[in-house]
Motif scaffolding. Sequence first.
Motif, mmCIF file in Angstrom:
data_model
loop_
_atom_site.group_PDB
_atom_site.id
_atom_site.type_symbol
_atom_site.label_atom_id
_atom_site.label_comp_id
_atom_site.label_asym_id
_atom_site.label_seq_id
_atom_site.Cartn_x
_atom_site.Cartn_y
_atom_site.Cartn_z
ATOM 1 N N GLN A 100 -2.355 1.146 -7.695
ATOM 2 C CA GLN A 100 -3.473 2.141 -8.405
ATOM 3 C C GLN A 100 -3.061 3.373 -8.534
ATOM 4 O O GLN A 100 -2.516 4.279 -7.735
ATOM 5 C CB GLN A 100 -4.602 2.267 -7.244
ATOM 6 N N TYR A 130 2.962 3.568 -9.324
ATOM 7 C CA TYR A 130 1.944 2.601 -9.386
ATOM 8 C C TYR A 130 2.308 1.341 -10.012
ATOM 9 O O TYR A 130 1.937 0.349 -9.957
ATOM 10 C CB TYR A 130 0.623 3.071 -9.440
ATOM 11 N N LYS A 180 -4.526 6.288 -9.225
ATOM 12 C CA LYS A 180 -5.026 7.309 -8.487
ATOM 13 C C LYS A 180 -4.505 7.702 -7.102
ATOM 14 O O LYS A 180 -4.255 8.817 -6.806
ATOM 15 C CB LYS A 180 -6.773 7.028 -8.367
ATOM 16 N N SER A 181 -4.071 6.574 -6.285
ATOM 17 C CA SER A 181 -3.627 6.647 -5.063
ATOM 18 C C SER A 181 -2.127 6.281 -4.964
ATOM 19 O O SER A 181 -1.591 6.836 -4.009
ATOM 20 C CB SER A 181 -4.260 5.589 -4.080
ATOM 21 N N ASN A 182 -1.382 6.407 -6.186
ATOM 22 C CA ASN A 182 0.087 6.346 -6.095
ATOM 23 C C ASN A 182 0.502 6.605 -7.550
ATOM 24 O O ASN A 182 1.189 5.907 -8.300
ATOM 25 C CB ASN A 182 0.597 4.955 -5.844
ATOM 26 N N SER A 187 -5.115 12.987 4.034
ATOM 27 C CA SER A 187 -3.651 12.904 4.421
ATOM 28 C C SER A 187 -3.081 14.162 4.926
ATOM 29 O O SER A 187 -3.186 15.182 4.742
ATOM 30 C CB SER A 187 -2.860 12.348 3.220
ATOM 31 N N SER A 215 -4.200 10.420 0.037
ATOM 32 C CA SER A 215 -5.603 10.041 0.155
ATOM 33 C C SER A 215 -6.233 11.200 0.677
ATOM 34 O O SER A 215 -5.622 12.206 1.163
ATOM 35 C CB SER A 215 -5.993 8.837 0.910
ATOM 36 N N SER A 265 0.848 -1.238 -0.108
ATOM 37 C CA SER A 265 0.028 -0.015 0.063
ATOM 38 C C SER A 265 0.866 1.262 0.080
ATOM 39 O O SER A 265 2.125 1.226 0.135
ATOM 40 C CB SER A 265 -0.868 -0.059 1.354
ATOM 41 N N GLN A 282 -1.561 4.058 2.957
ATOM 42 C CA GLN A 282 -2.386 4.758 1.978
ATOM 43 C C GLN A 282 -2.977 6.156 2.768
ATOM 44 O O GLN A 282 -2.886 7.126 2.202
ATOM 45 C CB GLN A 282 -3.380 4.060 1.377
#
Length: 393
Positions: A110, A118, A112-114, A352, A349, A104, A344
């Motif tokens: 992913q 990614y 969007k999140s990394n 964060s 996110s 994670s 994450q």
Amino acid sequence: MMGHKQYMSIYPLMLVVNLMVFLKLKVYGFPVPMTLVNDSAAKGAVCLDGSPPAYHFSPGFDSGVNNWLVHMEGGGWCRSTEECLARRDTYRGSSTKMKLMSFSGILGNQQKSNPDFYNWNKVKVRYCDGSSFTGDVESVDPGTKLYYRGARIWQAVMDELLEKGMKNSENALLSGCSAGGLASILHCDKFRGLLPESATVKCLSDAGYFIEAKDISGADSIRDFYASVVATHDSAKNLPSSCTTKNSPSLCFFPQYVVPEMSTPLFVLNAAYDSWQIKNILVPTSAKSDDWDDCRLDIKKCSASQLEVLQGYRSEFLSKLPGKGSSTGMFIISCYAHCQSGSQATWLSEGSPVIEDSSIGKAVGDWFYGRRVVQLIDCQYPCNKSCANSTDE
């Protein structure tokens, strides 16, 4: 034999459990199996108990097939036979005790999140030597059967990853958390030397910038601790020579003496009030008094005078970082936290922690790709209201 009605009653429960596991992985990461290092015994590259070292590997895809992110696990150190024996039969000293791991945060897959890492090849190197991958003692005491071989583990894992395609890297990042974050500093220039000259290679230390500082009793407890680690594991010969030629080897466990001599770009991700450092450098068990019990575990419970001591520690920490004019990237936040790149919730996110509206994931990506200079240093605690999701791991 289970009857039909019993099976039917359990089946919905199984669906619920599987759904819960799926949702947990979706939120917290994706499972990655463990790989044992080939021929490690022949190289003498083994964990404290003599078992083979291990890592978790997630292959890159699409535009990331020639990019590599190698993350080194943390978990403290052992400075004596007694402490290393206590680790030997746990996952901190034996691959036989290790389990499946989820990726994670910086290791997430992913976009969007990394967004910047990614689709890279991603590796998490398990930590089972207790020396930040620096030890190398040939002899093994038949009484304790302890193997101090951290440096050999590091080299054996690198050799295997190079054969898996890392030798063709276009971009590479060596990272780590805590003792692994320190390892990412100590091995940074060596890592650079393994890869093509044409590759962009950098290093990231997450919660690994441990400073030489006196504890609240005035003792040099952390310096003495690291001196014992170096002696027990015979680490001196594997620490950066750019540091050991100028300083006592035990001082070269402190990044403040290593980083100024490094040639490979580094990003320092750290809390100014790092929870491990507060508990173990500033207020270790050997020095604490009862009135520090609550404060050292929860900064919100510190008295005004204790908070003043913590503010002094923050100032000392900042003074031992590279200067703002250096090429070192920095994200020094005023949360009470330890290790923030692997979660994450803290990496990237909604909610964060941020400095100047920048999350950790965005700051590291901007620095790696040279989109901007990133040297973010937060204001004093308790100014940053975005620390709610910060981790203390």
